[in-house]
Motif scaffolding. Structure first.
Motif, PDB file in Angstrom:
ATOM      1  N   GLU A 181      48.539  24.986  70.534  1.00 50.59           N
ATOM      2  CA  GLU A 181      48.650  24.921  69.072  1.00 50.59           C
ATOM      3  C   GLU A 181      49.611  23.827  68.628  1.00 50.59           C
ATOM      4  O   GLU A 181      49.346  23.098  67.677  1.00 50.59           O
ATOM      5  N   THR A 182      50.710  23.712  69.341  1.00 49.04           N
ATOM      6  CA  THR A 182      51.711  22.697  69.005  1.00 49.04           C
ATOM      7  C   THR A 182      51.152  21.297  69.227  1.00 49.04           C
ATOM      8  O   THR A 182      51.332  20.409  68.388  1.00 49.04           O
ATOM      9  N   ALA A 183      50.470  21.101  70.334  1.00 48.72           N
ATOM     10  CA  ALA A 183      49.879  19.787  70.628  1.00 48.72           C
ATOM     11  C   ALA A 183      48.852  19.411  69.566  1.00 48.72           C
ATOM     12  O   ALA A 183      48.818  18.265  69.097  1.00 48.72           O
ATOM     13  N   LYS A 184      48.040  20.359  69.161  1.00 41.48           N
ATOM     14  CA  LYS A 184      47.028  20.084  68.137  1.00 41.48           C
ATOM     15  C   LYS A 184      47.690  19.757  66.802  1.00 41.48           C
ATOM     16  O   LYS A 184      47.277  18.830  66.107  1.00 41.48           O
ATOM     17  N   HIS A 185      48.733  20.495  66.458  1.00 44.20           N
ATOM     18  CA  HIS A 185      49.428  20.277  65.192  1.00 44.20           C
ATOM     19  C   HIS A 185      50.035  18.872  65.109  1.00 44.20           C
ATOM     20  O   HIS A 185      49.939  18.201  64.086  1.00 44.20           O
ATOM     21  N   PHE A 186      50.655  18.422  66.191  1.00 47.19           N
ATOM     22  CA  PHE A 186      51.325  17.124  66.195  1.00 47.19           C
ATOM     23  C   PHE A 186      50.443  15.987  66.689  1.00 47.19           C
ATOM     24  O   PHE A 186      50.857  14.831  66.670  1.00 47.19           O
ATOM     25  N   GLY A 187      49.250  16.292  67.182  1.00 49.40           N
ATOM     26  CA  GLY A 187      48.341  15.246  67.637  1.00 49.40           C
ATOM     27  C   GLY A 187      48.784  14.585  68.924  1.00 49.40           C
ATOM     28  O   GLY A 187      48.683  13.369  69.074  1.00 49.40           O
TER      29      GLY A 187
END
Length: 67
Positions: free
Chosen positions: A22-28
């Motif tokens: 989720e964090t990786a997706k949020h920050f790209g």
């Protein structure tokens, strides 16, 4: 690569109880980058959250147990 401070990543994880994906997706950014940033930050609370996600393979399973 996107310029995001380690503290922003840690704050997002703690505030949202987010996992690496989720964090990786949020920050790209990649999941590996997020994992490295968490380890580098040495923030115990964020590291504990990540360990629980990894141990239970789901953030929802351990949240249900803590209720």
């Amino acid at each position: 690569m996107i310029q995001v401070e380690d503290t922003e990543i840690v704050d997002y994880i703690i505030k949202n109880n987010a996992n690496v994906r989720e964090t990786a997706k949020h920050f790209g950014m990649s999941r590996q980058t997020v994992s490295n940033r968490i380890a580098r930050s040495k923030n115990k609370k964020a590291q504990e959250i990540m360990e629980k996600h990894l141990k239970h393979r789901s953030k929802y399973k351990y949240l249900e147990k803590e209720k």
